[in-house]
Design a protein around this motif. Structure first.
Motif: not given
Length: 400
Positions: A245-246, A306-311, A268-272
């Motif tokens: 995740p870096e 999700s509120g964070e940077a993701r891949r 989609s990656l949700t906030a949950a």
């Protein structure tokens, strides 16, 4: 009667033989003895040929032979091609025991020098007039020589300039070639403004400039090119990037928006922290796996809320056997974690692909293509699934 040349060759062969005997008695070393004996044999052979030919001397009393013998013919013109031919032959022999590139260069020199030598020898036998012979040679060889020499000269200068460009820094390259272009423009202006300049002077200036460029290219090539940073790609660093995740260099400047496209799938990656998907057309109620086509490209938009940077990472299953064996030897595996500061080029026993790091609220397009149906990996729980490194979110993929 021995001629002067015969006497010199006979004396040289006797001297080489005596030197071989003395060397063998005093040094007792086989290699030197073989060399000296070989030289004695070669000189003895030449001495025998010279004695048989009589050094091609003619008696001053034989007036008929002065006009009819081969010695009365004009000597052949000076030629550099025998020496070049010998250099090419030596390069071929050295290349046979060293490098293929040396052998190839020597073979090219050998063929070119042999062709030039043959053409010159043929032209010299065309007539007894050297001027006519030179014209005959020019008519045969010049149509081929000029284009080849021009291409070789232009190619050599271009290659030398490329070595200089790779040796200089990016900024100094721009400065150097602006200065070089200015100098060339000034010289061209002088030539145009002074048409009375001799062709020799113009040729001399151009030759000096070409030699300077080639010498600079040789010096730059020997010194080595500047350091050129190799930027990462996801394909080259999939084992490291797609499982982390870096943020890596490959993530810098990546697009975070996707224009409207027809026939795309959306994940989609949700906030949950869960993955939801949408496909073109109806979705079967209660379906928890996304269905994708086989043997055709699938365009998938990954949206991160999700509120964070993701891949988003896709696991295609086990890596090809050659890559998997290399991964096993080096100790890498799908479950091994890698820090963001570790070296790249790691191997993995999984075949992975992924998006770059998508910021919160961003979107990125990824195109994937499946070669085999999902039931081919029925025994592999990891195969054909989307997941987000650093979270527990994942979706199974069904490929008919």
């Amino acid at each position: 009667m021995f001629t002067t040349g015969s006497k010199l060759l006979i004396g040289s062969s006797v001297f080489a033989l005596v030197a071989a005997v003395v060397y063998g008695v005093t040094q007792n070393e086989a290699l030197g003895i073989v060399g000296l004996v070989s030289a004695a044999c070669a000189l003895a052979f030449l001495a025998g040929v010279n004695v048989w030919a009589g050094d091609s001397n003619l008696s001053a009393l034989d007036t008929a032979a002065v006009a009819t013998s081969e010695a009365s013919d004009d000597p052949p013109g000076a030629s550099i091609w025998p020496m070049v031919f010998a250099v090419g032959a030596a390069a071929v022999l050295v290349g046979l025991v060293s490098q293929q590139s040396v052998f190839t260069i020597g073979l090219v020199i050998l063929l070119a020098a042999g062709a030039q030598w043959a053409v010159q020898a043929w032209a010299e036998s065309a007539s007894t007039d050297s001027t006519t012979n030179a014209a005959v040679r020019g008519r045969l060889a010049n149509p081929l020589e000029y284009p080849l020499l021009g291409a070789f000269a232009v190619g050599g200068i271009a290659y030398a300039l490329s070595r200089i460009m790779l040796w200089l820094s990016k900024t100094n390259t721009i400065i150097a070639f602006v200065v070089l272009a200015t100098i060339i423009a000034c010289i061209a202006f002088i030539f145009a403004a002074r048409p009375s300049l001799k062709r020799g002077a113009i040729g001399g200036v151009l030759t000096v400039g070409a030699v300077a460029i080639v010498a600079g290219g040789v010096a730059a090539g020997v010194d080595g090119q500047r350091y050129i940073h190799v930027y990462e790609t996801i394909a080259a660093d999939a084992a490291l990037v797609c499982n982390s995740p870096e943020e890596f260099e490959v993530d810098e400047g990546a697009s975070q928006t996707v224009s409207t496209k027809a026939g795309t799938y959306t994940i989609s990656l949700t906030a949950a922290g869960t993955l939801e998907f949408d496909v073109p057309g109806p979705v079967a109620e209660g379906s928890d796996a996304i269905s994708l086509r086989r043997s055709n490209p699938n365009n998938i938009v990954f949206r991160n809320d999700s509120g964070e940077a993701r891949r988003l990472t896709l696991d295609f299953g086990p890596a090809p056997e050659d890559e998997a064996s290399a991964a096993a030897e080096e100790g890498y595996g799908a479950d091994e974690s890698h820090g963001a500061d570790e070296s790249h080029g790691d191997k993995s026993d999984r075949n992975l692909t992924c998006t770059s790091l998508v910021e919160d609220g961003g979107a990125q397009l990824i195109t994937v293509k499946f070669a085999e149906p999902s039931f081919a990996y029925a025994d592999d729980a990891e195969a054909y699934r989307f997941y987000v490194p650093g979270t527990d979110a994942e979706i199974d993929v069904v490929v008919p």
